[in-house]
Enzyme design. Structure first.
Site, PDB file in Angstrom:
ATOM      1  CB  SER A 254      -0.890   0.013   1.241  1.00 40.00           C
ATOM      2  OG  SER A 254      -0.084   0.289   2.372  1.00 40.00           O
ATOM      3  CE  LYS A 255      -1.518   6.239  -3.941  1.00 38.17           C
ATOM      4  NZ  LYS A 255      -2.439   7.328  -4.139  1.00 38.17           N
ATOM      5  NE  ARG A 256      -2.282   3.279   5.239  1.00 37.62           N
ATOM      6  CZ  ARG A 256      -2.809   2.208   5.785  1.00 37.62           C
ATOM      7  NH1 ARG A 256      -2.450   1.825   6.980  1.00 37.62           N
ATOM      8  NH2 ARG A 256      -3.701   1.501   5.128  1.00 37.62           N
ATOM      9  CD  GLN A 257       4.174  -1.115   5.339  1.00 35.28           C
ATOM     10  OE1 GLN A 257       5.348  -1.426   5.290  1.00 35.28           O
ATOM     11  NE2 GLN A 257       3.310  -1.763   6.072  1.00 35.28           N
ATOM     12  N   GLY A 258       5.348   3.113   1.258  1.00 36.32           N
ATOM     13  CA  GLY A 258       6.322   3.460   0.222  1.00 36.32           C
ATOM     14  C   GLY A 258       5.600   3.737  -1.073  1.00 36.32           C
TER      15      GLY A 258
END
Ligand code: GLU
Length: 525
Positions: A254-258
Site C-alpha cells: 500500500s501507499k502508506r509503506q512506500g
C-alpha cells in the site's frame, strides 16, 4: 497464435503490480512469438482521471514494454481488433447484452438503492452472504417494457447458473466455485455503461485473447466470466492469476509503506533495466539451479514461463530493488569503461581480480593515466549533483573518484563523505594504527610506518604499480605479514577505519602528502 493483453483501468498512474502484470503478459506472448495487446478499460466514468492514459503510456514506453496493438501516445491506435479503448466500444456491449437478455442469461433489475440496502442489512443480520435476492428475475416482459417506458431506472444483471464452475488456472491449478455463492453481477449500470465484467469478456473474445494473465484479485470474478463465455456460446481463454504483492511485513502493498507508482521510482532515479529485472523476479524465478539474476528484457523473453510463477504472495522489498539498481548501474558502467579502455589501448588486457571487478592492464603509463582521467569524469557525471562546489574545484577530483568507484555506483549521495579524507586528514586516535587480529600493536605500527616511509621516500616512479611492488617487497624484507605493514600505513594515510586500499590512496595523495601523513602518525605514537 498466443495473444495476451494488459487491460489497465486508468486511475492516474501505473501501479508496480500493474507493471508486473504487463511484464508477464508481454514476456509470455513474446516467448512464443505471439502478440501483446494494450486495452484501456475506462468504463467506470466515476473514476475517470484526466491525463491518466497518457501517463500510463509514457511509463510503459519508458520501461520499454512495446505492445503490438493498442492506443498510442499520439492518440492513434494500431491493430486490427480495435477500438482498444472501452469507452469507444459501448455499441458493441449493448448489442451483446441484448443477446443475453433474449436468451434469459441476463435480466433487467429495477430495485432501488434503498431496497438493496435494506435487503443487505437483513442478510447481514441473519448472517447470510449479501447477495441480490433475484426479486426482478422473473418480471414479465410486458412489465419490464412498461417500466422502461415510464422512465424507471434500471441495471442489467447476469443470471448466474446455480452449478459448479471448474477451471484450470495456469498458475494456481484446479479452481472451483459454486454458482450459488456468486452474486447476480451487474453487467450494465444505470448510466448505460457496461461494468468491467461484461466489457472484459466481450473484448477478450472479440480481440481473440488466448491467455488472460492478471492479478489474483480477479480470481473470484473468473467464474462469472466463465458463465458469460458459456452464455454466449464462446470458447473460454486460459486463465493465469498472479499472486498479490506484499510489503516485507506481510501486509498488502500500500501507499502508506512506500511508493506504489512506477513513476515515483523513475523519479527517484532507478534505471529501467533495474526496475524490469526487479519486477520480473517478484513472484517468479527462472528455476532451481539458476544462479544468474541480472537479465535484460530480451533475455527474460527467452526464459520466462508461467509454471515458474509462485502461488504464494510475493514480497516487494525495496532493498532488493536497490540491489538490482546497483548491479545494473555497475553492469552498464563496466560496459562503458571497457569500451573506453579498448579505444585507448586496442591490445588491452583485462583481468577480473574479484568477481564483477575489472582491472585493465595498459601498455603504457600515459594510456593508463588517460583512462583513469576519463573513468573519473564518467564517475563525476554520476555523483556531481551531490558534491559541493568546494570539492568540485579540486583538480585531482576525477582520479580521487576512481578510488571509490564501487561506492559511487552504489550510493552517489555519499560520495563527498567518502572522499573528504583526501583533502583533510580526519582527527584520529593512535589506536587506529593498531590491529589486534592482524598482530599490529603500537610498536609494530611504529616500525612499519618508519619502514614504509623509507620505501616511499626512495621510490623512483610514483605509480600505483611501483608503490605496490615496493611495499610488498618491504613486507618480505621485514619478514612480517602484509597486514602488519599495510594496515598502519593505510590508517595513517586515510585517518579512517574503512577507506580505499593503501596503494591507491598513496598514489592519489602524492609523495609529499603521503610522507607528511606518515610522519604525523609516527608522532602520535
Ligand atoms: N481493468 C482491470 C484492472 O484494472 C483488468 C483486469 C483484467 O485483466 O481482467 O485491473
Amino acid at each position: 497464435m498466443i495473444r495476451t493483453r494488459f487491460a489497465p483501468s486508468p486511475t492516474g498512474y501505473l501501479h508496480v503490480g500493474g507493471l508486473r502484470t504487463a511484464l508477464y503478459c508481454y514476456l509470455f506472448a513474446k516467448k512464443s512469438k505471439g502478440k501483446f495487446i494494450l486495452r484501456i478499460e475506462d468504463t467506470d466514468q466515476e473514476r475517470y482521471v484526466e491525463g491518466a492514459v497518457e501517463n500510463l503510456l509514457k511509463t510503459l514506453d519508458w520501461v520499454g514494454l512495446e505492445y503490438d496493438e493498442g492506443v498510442q501516445l499520439d492518440k492513434s491506435q494500431k491493430g486490427e481488433y480495435g477500438p482498444y479503448v472501452q469507452s469507444e466500444r459501448t455499441e458493441i456491449y449493448k448489442e451483446h447484452v441484448e443477446k443475453l437478455i433474449e436468451s434469459g442469461d441476463a435480466y433487467h433489475c429495477f430495485c432501488t438503492k434503498e431496497r438493496l440496502d435494506e435487503m443487505r442489512e437483513v442478510q447481514t443480520k441473519n448472517k447470510q452472504a449479501t447477495m441480490y435476492d433475484r426479486k426482478c428475475l422473473d418480471l414479465p416482459k410486458s412489465e419490464v417494457k412498461a417500466k422502461i417506458e415510464a422512465g424507471e431506472k434500471y441495471v442489467i444483471r447476469q443470471k448466474i447458473p446455480y452449478e459448479l464452475v471448474k477451471f484450470k488456472d495456469l498458475i494456481r491449478g484446479n479452481v472451483q466455485f459454486h454458482g450459488k455463492t456468486i452474486d447476480d453481477q451487474i453487467l450494465v449500470k444505470s448510466d448505460g455503461y457496461p461494468t468491467y465484467h461484461l466489457a472484459n469478456v466481450v473484448d477478450d473474445h472479440l480481440m481473440e485473447i488466448t491467455d488472460v494473465i492478471r492479478g489474483e484479485e480477479w480470481l473470484p470474478s473468473t467464474p462469472k466470466h466463465i458463465a458469460l463465455y458459456n452464455a454466449f456460446g464462446w470458447e473460454q481463454p486460459n486463465f493465469a492469476h498472479i499472486p498479490l504483492l506484499h510489503n516485507s511485513d506481510g501486509s498488502k502493498l500500500s501507499k502508506r509503506q512506500g511508493h506504489v507508482a512506477v513513476e515515483d521510482y523513475i523519479k527517484e532515479g532507478y534505471s529501467k533495466e533495474a526496475i524490469i529485472n526487479f519486477i520480473a523476479f517478484l513472484g517468479w524465478h527462472p528455476g532451481s539451479g539458476e544462479q544468474k539474476e541480472i537479465f535484460t528484457l530480451e533475455e527474460l523473453e527467452g526464459i520466462f514461463s508461467l509454471e515458474k510463477v509462485q502461488k504464494s504472495g510475493a514480497i516487494f522489498g525495496i532493498e532488493k530493488l536497490d540491489w538490482f539498481n546497483w548491479r545494473w548501474q555497475k553492469e552498464k558502467f563496466n560496459q562503458e569503461i571497457t569500451a573506453i579502455a579498448k579505444e585507448i589501448d586496442p591490445s588491452l588486457e583485462k583481468t577480473e581480480p574479484r568477481k564483477g571487478q575489472i582491472k585493465f592492464v595498459f601498455e603504457t603509463k600515459e594510456m593508463s593515466d588517460r583512462f583513469i582521467k576519463t573513468k573519473g569524469e564518467k564517475l563525476l557525471e554520476i555523483c556531481t549533483d551531490f558534491l559541493t562546489s568546494q570539492i568540485k574545484d579540486k583538480e585531482n577530483l576525477p582520479e580521487v573518484l576512481t578510488t571509490v568507484d564501487e561506492k559511487i555506483l552504489k550510493n552517489p549521495k555519499e560520495t563527498e563523505e567518502n572522499i573528504k579524507f583526501y583533502y583533510e586528514l580526519p582527527n584520529y586516535d593512535k589506536e587506529l594504527l593498531t590491529h589486534e587480529k592482524m598482530g599490529v600493536d603500537l610498536n609494530q605500527a611504529k616500525e612499519s610506518l618508519e619502514q614504509g616511509k623509507k620505501t616511499l621516500e626512495e621510490l623512483e616512479n610514483w605509480s600505483e604499480d611501483k608503490i605496490t611492488d615496493a611495499l610488498l617487497k618491504t613486507v618480505e624484507r621485514m619478514g612480517i605479514k602484509n597486514g602488519q605493514l599495510l594496515w598502519p600505513l593505510r590508517a595513517a594515510l586515510s585517518g579512517l577505519q574503512f577507506s580505499p586500499g593503501v596503494f591507491e590512496i598513496a598514489k592519489v595523495l602524492g609523495r609529499e602528502e603521503s610522507i607528511e601523513r606518515i610522519n604525523q602518525a609516527i608522532k602520535k605514537i
